[in-house]
Scaffold this motif. Structure first.
Motif, PDB file in Angstrom:
ATOM      1  N   ALA A   1      52.624  35.031 -11.844  1.00  0.00           N
ATOM      2  CA  ALA A   1      53.723  35.693 -12.546  1.00  0.00           C
ATOM      3  C   ALA A   1      53.283  37.044 -13.095  1.00  0.00           C
ATOM      4  CB  ALA A   1      54.219  34.807 -13.687  1.00  0.00           C
ATOM      5  N   VAL A   2      54.265  37.847 -13.489  1.00  0.00           N
ATOM      6  CA  VAL A   2      54.008  39.093 -14.206  1.00  0.00           C
ATOM      7  C   VAL A   2      54.676  38.995 -15.571  1.00  0.00           C
ATOM      8  CG1 VAL A   2      53.827  40.498 -12.123  1.00  0.00           C
ATOM      9  CG2 VAL A   2      56.054  40.236 -13.243  1.00  0.00           C
ATOM     10  N   ILE A   3      54.161  39.757 -16.530  1.00  0.00           N
ATOM     11  CA  ILE A   3      54.720  39.786 -17.881  1.00  0.00           C
ATOM     12  C   ILE A   3      54.917  41.240 -18.289  1.00  0.00           C
ATOM     13  CG2 ILE A   3      54.326  39.229 -20.318  1.00  0.00           C
ATOM     14  CD1 ILE A   3      52.663  36.848 -19.451  1.00  0.00           C
ATOM     15  N   PHE A   4      56.064  41.535 -18.898  1.00  0.00           N
ATOM     16  CA  PHE A   4      56.266  42.869 -19.453  1.00  0.00           C
ATOM     17  C   PHE A   4      56.977  42.752 -20.795  1.00  0.00           C
ATOM     18  CE2 PHE A   4      59.731  41.906 -16.600  1.00  0.00           C
ATOM     19  CZ  PHE A   4      60.876  42.432 -17.163  1.00  0.00           C
ATOM     20  N   TRP A   5      56.974  43.849 -21.542  1.00  0.00           N
ATOM     21  CA  TRP A   5      57.505  43.846 -22.904  1.00  0.00           C
ATOM     22  C   TRP A   5      58.609  44.884 -23.065  1.00  0.00           C
ATOM     23  CZ3 TRP A   5      55.804  40.629 -26.911  1.00  0.00           C
ATOM     24  CH2 TRP A   5      54.654  39.874 -26.645  1.00  0.00           C
ATOM     25  N   LYS A   6      59.605  44.528 -23.881  1.00  0.00           N
ATOM     26  CA  LYS A   6      60.670  45.460 -24.240  1.00  0.00           C
ATOM     27  C   LYS A   6      60.833  45.482 -25.757  1.00  0.00           C
ATOM     28  CE  LYS A   6      63.592  45.189 -20.087  1.00  0.00           C
ATOM     29  NZ  LYS A   6      64.981  44.966 -19.598  1.00  0.00           N
ATOM     30  N   LYS A   7      61.382  46.587 -26.233  1.00  0.00           N
ATOM     31  CA  LYS A   7      61.789  46.669 -27.636  1.00  0.00           C
ATOM     32  C   LYS A   7      63.226  47.167 -27.671  1.00  0.00           C
ATOM     33  CE  LYS A   7      61.237  49.031 -31.994  1.00  0.00           C
ATOM     34  NZ  LYS A   7      60.710  50.224 -32.697  1.00  0.00           N
ATOM     35  N   ASN A   8      64.086  46.372 -28.288  1.00  0.00           N
ATOM     36  CA  ASN A   8      65.518  46.700 -28.359  1.00  0.00           C
ATOM     37  C   ASN A   8      66.088  47.003 -26.976  1.00  0.00           C
ATOM     38  OD1 ASN A   8      65.365  46.412 -31.161  1.00  0.00           O
ATOM     39  ND2 ASN A   8      64.998  48.604 -31.485  1.00  0.00           N
ATOM     40  N   GLY A   9      65.629  46.246 -25.974  1.00  0.00           N
ATOM     41  CA  GLY A   9      66.147  46.387 -24.620  1.00  0.00           C
ATOM     42  C   GLY A   9      65.491  47.463 -23.782  1.00  0.00           C
ATOM     43  N   LYS A  10      64.571  48.240 -24.355  1.00  0.00           N
ATOM     44  CA  LYS A  10      63.903  49.314 -23.621  1.00  0.00           C
ATOM     45  C   LYS A  10      62.458  48.915 -23.328  1.00  0.00           C
ATOM     46  CE  LYS A  10      62.759  54.241 -23.851  1.00  0.00           C
ATOM     47  NZ  LYS A  10      62.848  55.491 -24.670  1.00  0.00           N
ATOM     48  N   THR A  11      62.039  49.082 -22.074  1.00  0.00           N
ATOM     49  CA  THR A  11      60.689  48.681 -21.675  1.00  0.00           C
ATOM     50  C   THR A  11      59.637  49.521 -22.395  1.00  0.00           C
ATOM     51  OG1 THR A  11      61.462  47.995 -19.482  1.00  0.00           O
ATOM     52  CG2 THR A  11      59.102  48.416 -19.734  1.00  0.00           C
ATOM     53  N   ILE A  12      58.681  48.836 -23.022  1.00  0.00           N
ATOM     54  CA  ILE A  12      57.580  49.535 -23.695  1.00  0.00           C
ATOM     55  C   ILE A  12      56.240  49.240 -23.029  1.00  0.00           C
ATOM     56  CG2 ILE A  12      58.731  49.724 -25.928  1.00  0.00           C
ATOM     57  CD1 ILE A  12      57.201  47.261 -26.855  1.00  0.00           C
ATOM     58  N   ARG A  13      56.195  48.229 -22.164  1.00  0.00           N
ATOM     59  CA  ARG A  13      55.009  48.000 -21.333  1.00  0.00           C
ATOM     60  C   ARG A  13      55.452  47.439 -19.995  1.00  0.00           C
ATOM     61  NH1 ARG A  13      50.565  43.748 -22.950  1.00  0.00           N
ATOM     62  NH2 ARG A  13      50.104  45.217 -24.639  1.00  0.00           N
ATOM     63  N   GLU A  14      55.128  48.170 -18.942  1.00  0.00           N
ATOM     64  CA  GLU A  14      55.495  47.753 -17.596  1.00  0.00           C
ATOM     65  C   GLU A  14      54.633  46.566 -17.155  1.00  0.00           C
ATOM     66  OE1 GLU A  14      57.886  48.883 -15.781  1.00  0.00           O
ATOM     67  OE2 GLU A  14      58.443  50.776 -16.756  1.00  0.00           O
ATOM     68  N   PRO A  15      55.132  45.755 -16.206  1.00  0.00           N
ATOM     69  CA  PRO A  15      54.292  44.674 -15.677  1.00  0.00           C
ATOM     70  C   PRO A  15      53.123  45.243 -14.890  1.00  0.00           C
ATOM     71  CG  PRO A  15      56.313  44.879 -14.397  1.00  0.00           C
ATOM     72  CD  PRO A  15      56.470  45.778 -15.588  1.00  0.00           C
ATOM     73  N   TYR A  16      51.986  44.561 -14.953  1.00  0.00           N
ATOM     74  CA  TYR A  16      50.824  45.006 -14.200  1.00  0.00           C
ATOM     75  C   TYR A  16      51.013  44.674 -12.722  1.00  0.00           C
ATOM     76  CZ  TYR A  16      48.716  45.584 -18.788  1.00  0.00           C
ATOM     77  OH  TYR A  16      48.459  45.983 -20.077  1.00  0.00           O
TER      78      TYR A  16
END
Length: 245
Positions: free
Chosen positions: A69-84
């Motif tokens: 799997a891949v993991i990524f992060w968002k804040k308030n719906g906006k991506t702040i870290r792309e998946p590796y």
């Protein structure tokens, strides 16, 4: 609570037994054949918090699943870290093979100077997509100037990896410092490329794994300001008529 290394085996083994894939229900992932039903679950979800202004934010997100799997992060719906990026070397070496690709992945979001908002951990393995939210509130105003840490931090790593004997495995760690120098160790002994092992910066490629490959593998990122390390437990398993056992 995060998953301990000792609990990883019990967790993955119990899932493997409970979710076997019969021979006539093979799952194709590209040119590879997954020996189990795809699944993806949270083991640890990020927790909301109330922080004083000037305090750093630390969020943990741990997923269990197959295939990789891949993991990524968002804040308030906006991506702040792309998946590796996907583990291309492993995919190439396991082309047209039966694979397990079962793992526990730990992603860490550390922000030295956070702001209030809803932070989301999102994970996908091509079959399932899961997400968990954490609401963070910052109280007060700080007159201190915020300086991010210059020492590297491990931002994502495989806590546990289960794969079929004879296959290739890529273990990977990610760091907050993309220019960090990487060292890989097995049972505390430094690894170098040779034999069935290839060390390539933040990736460790192991070909043709066998029972002797079972061990703790440590990745360490280092720069002039410090270092950070995490460990992965690799467990080879066998397959019998396309059923994980």
């Amino acid at each position: 609570m995060l998953v301990s290394a000792a609990a990883c085996f019990t967790l993955i083994f119990s899932i493997a037994i409970a979710e076997k894939t019969p021979v006539n229900q093979e799952t194709m992932i590209g040119n590879r054949v997954l020996t189990r039903k795809p699944f993806l679950k949270f083991q640890t979800m990020p927790k909301g918090s109330v922080l004083l202004s000037g305090e750093p934010l630390h969020l943990d997100c741990v997923t269990t699943g197959a295939p990789n799997a891949v993991i990524f992060w968002k804040k308030n719906g906006k991506t702040i870290r792309e998946p590796y990026l996907a583990k291309r070397k492993e995919v190439e070496l396991n082309d047209q093979k039966l694979v397990s690709e079962t793992s526990i992945i730990h992603s860490i979001l550390h922000i030295q100077c956070p702001t209030s908002g809803t932070y989301q951990c999102i994970s996908s393995n091509g079959y399932d997509l899961i997400e968990a939210n954490a609401t963070v509130s910052i109280i007060g105003d700080s007159d201190e100037i915020c300086f991010p840490s210059l020492a590297p931090r491990i931002t994502q790593f495989d806590m546990f990896r289960l794969e079929l004997n004879g296959n290739a495995v890529t273990l990977r760690c990610e760091s907050s410092d993309q220019k960090a120098t990487w060292t890989w160790r097995r049972d505390s002994k430094t690894l170098v490329s040779g034999g069935n092992v290839e060390v390539n910066k933040n990736e460790l490629h192991i070909r043709n794994i066998n029972w002797e490959s079972e061990a703790d593998y440590e990745c360490e990122a280092t720069n002039e300001f410090g270092s950070a390390a995490e460990r992965t437990f690799l467990m080879p398993v066998t397959s019998n008529n396309n059923i994980l056992v």
